[in-house]
Motif scaffolding. Structure first.
Motif, PDB file in Angstrom:
ATOM      1  N   ILE A  83       4.470 -10.127   7.856  1.00 41.41           N
ATOM      2  CA  ILE A  83       3.582  -9.200   7.161  1.00 41.41           C
ATOM      3  C   ILE A  83       2.466  -8.764   8.101  1.00 41.41           C
ATOM      4  O   ILE A  83       1.827  -9.590   8.746  1.00 41.41           O
ATOM      5  CB  ILE A  83       2.951  -9.882   5.931  1.00 41.41           C
ATOM      6  N   ASP A  84       2.269  -7.467   8.163  1.00 43.52           N
ATOM      7  CA  ASP A  84       1.212  -6.955   9.035  1.00 43.52           C
ATOM      8  C   ASP A  84      -0.162  -7.146   8.401  1.00 43.52           C
ATOM      9  O   ASP A  84      -1.103  -7.569   9.056  1.00 43.52           O
ATOM     10  CB  ASP A  84       1.456  -5.466   9.316  1.00 43.52           C
ATOM     11  N   ASP A  85      -0.242  -6.824   7.143  1.00 37.12           N
ATOM     12  CA  ASP A  85      -1.520  -6.907   6.437  1.00 37.12           C
ATOM     13  C   ASP A  85      -1.973  -8.367   6.318  1.00 37.12           C
ATOM     14  O   ASP A  85      -1.344  -9.167   5.647  1.00 37.12           O
ATOM     15  CB  ASP A  85      -1.337  -6.289   5.049  1.00 37.12           C
ATOM     16  N   ALA A  94      -4.441  -9.796   4.776  1.00 36.88           N
ATOM     17  CA  ALA A  94      -4.814 -10.215   3.432  1.00 36.88           C
ATOM     18  C   ALA A  94      -3.569 -10.563   2.618  1.00 36.88           C
ATOM     19  O   ALA A  94      -3.502 -11.624   1.983  1.00 36.88           O
ATOM     20  CB  ALA A  94      -5.600  -9.103   2.742  1.00 36.88           C
ATOM     21  N   LEU A  95      -2.617  -9.682   2.675  1.00 38.96           N
ATOM     22  CA  LEU A  95      -1.377  -9.914   1.938  1.00 38.96           C
ATOM     23  C   LEU A  95      -0.658 -11.150   2.463  1.00 38.96           C
ATOM     24  O   LEU A  95      -0.135 -11.967   1.692  1.00 38.96           O
ATOM     25  CB  LEU A  95      -0.461  -8.686   2.050  1.00 38.96           C
ATOM     26  N   ALA A  96      -0.667 -11.292   3.771  1.00 45.36           N
ATOM     27  CA  ALA A  96      -0.009 -12.453   4.378  1.00 45.36           C
ATOM     28  C   ALA A  96      -0.657 -13.748   3.901  1.00 45.36           C
ATOM     29  O   ALA A  96       0.033 -14.708   3.538  1.00 45.36           O
ATOM     30  CB  ALA A  96      -0.088 -12.351   5.903  1.00 45.36           C
ATOM     31  N   ASP A  97      -1.978 -13.748   3.856  1.00 44.46           N
ATOM     32  CA  ASP A  97      -2.706 -14.938   3.407  1.00 44.46           C
ATOM     33  C   ASP A  97      -2.361 -15.285   1.965  1.00 44.46           C
ATOM     34  O   ASP A  97      -2.089 -16.437   1.634  1.00 44.46           O
ATOM     35  CB  ASP A  97      -4.217 -14.704   3.537  1.00 44.46           C
ATOM     36  N   ARG A  98      -2.374 -14.279   1.130  1.00 42.74           N
ATOM     37  CA  ARG A  98      -2.104 -14.520  -0.290  1.00 42.74           C
ATOM     38  C   ARG A  98      -0.690 -15.050  -0.482  1.00 42.74           C
ATOM     39  O   ARG A  98      -0.474 -15.988  -1.265  1.00 42.74           O
ATOM     40  CB  ARG A  98      -2.306 -13.231  -1.086  1.00 42.74           C
TER      41      ARG A  98
END
Lengths: 123, 123
Positions: free
Chosen positions: A15-17, A19-23
């Motif tokens: 995942i590039d994003d 924030a999304l990766a963290d979630r």
DNA sequence: TGCGAAACTGGCCGGGTGGCCAGGACGAGA
DNA sequence: TCTCGTCCTGGCCACCCGGCCAGTTTCGCA
């Protein structure tokens, strides 16, 4: 495969994003039965962010053009395609010409690259 | 993106293996914060089968061969590649020959397809 | 210091490719 | 019926491609 029912499924994240990766990392990390892959580890599946491609932007290709395209992607020459499909080399060249036109390609190599990019064919 | 912290992440599944798909569906369906996409629905991320790339089976290609390969994938002719890299057409053909050899391909189209399959290049 | 790998260049040539021309057969739809 | 799209075939031709031969330089490694 020896799919042990109790074995954990290893998931890789791509995942590039951030924030999304963290979630996703947080959410998936707590699911029993799923384990996130360590860097470089082989995973059973990968979570990718780009919803971008896989766009069903179907280019209008005829069945015959798809036949020719598939064989082109295998590296077949016009002569081989002709033999395979039971048609003449001239007809193959005709279809290839249409393909180059519709796929906006400059040559057969470009054509299969474009087709693969647009998901028309699977490499 | 308007990433509401409380919003659910929509995940799409793209798995060929029915068993794996079922298990993932069951596991991911129960995770709060994650929702599986309905058919055709836009997803924030997609779970694809198998460990897409990251194949450690790197074919030993030289830097120059990679240069040539990349331009080949763009549909460039030998002449265009020569101009682009500032070398002669003969040298391009030399590298292309090595590429065909190492990639076990019958022609440039086949070479690009093989390279893409093995993750050597990105289409 | 020699030796191999990589990169680069040249000529030659048979066969492949792509663009152009022309035509015919067939089915779907106006 | 008549047109349109698809599929099929042929000839012609400039150009490209890939494989063969040969050679040079440069670099790192033993």
């Amino acid at each position: 495969m020896s799919a042990d029912n109790t074995a954990e499924i290893v998931l890789a994240l791509e995942i590039d994003d951030p924030a999304l990766a963290d979630r996703l990392t947080a959410l998936l990390g707590n699911v029993s039965g799923i384990r996130l892959a360590a860097p470089g580890e082989r995973a059973a599946a990968t979570v990718v962010a780009r919803d971008a491609r896989s766009m069903p932007e179907d280019i209008a290709l005829t069945q015959r053009e798809l036949d020719v395209l598939a064989l082109m992607a295998e590296g077949a020459s016009n002569k081989m395609i002709a033999r395979q499909l039971g048609i003449s080399v001239h007809t193959v060249k005709f279809h290839v010409g249409s393909l180059l036109d519709k796929l906006d390609a400059t040559g057969r190599t470009d054509a299969v690259a474009h087709a693969a990019r647009r998901g028309v064919i699977e490499l």
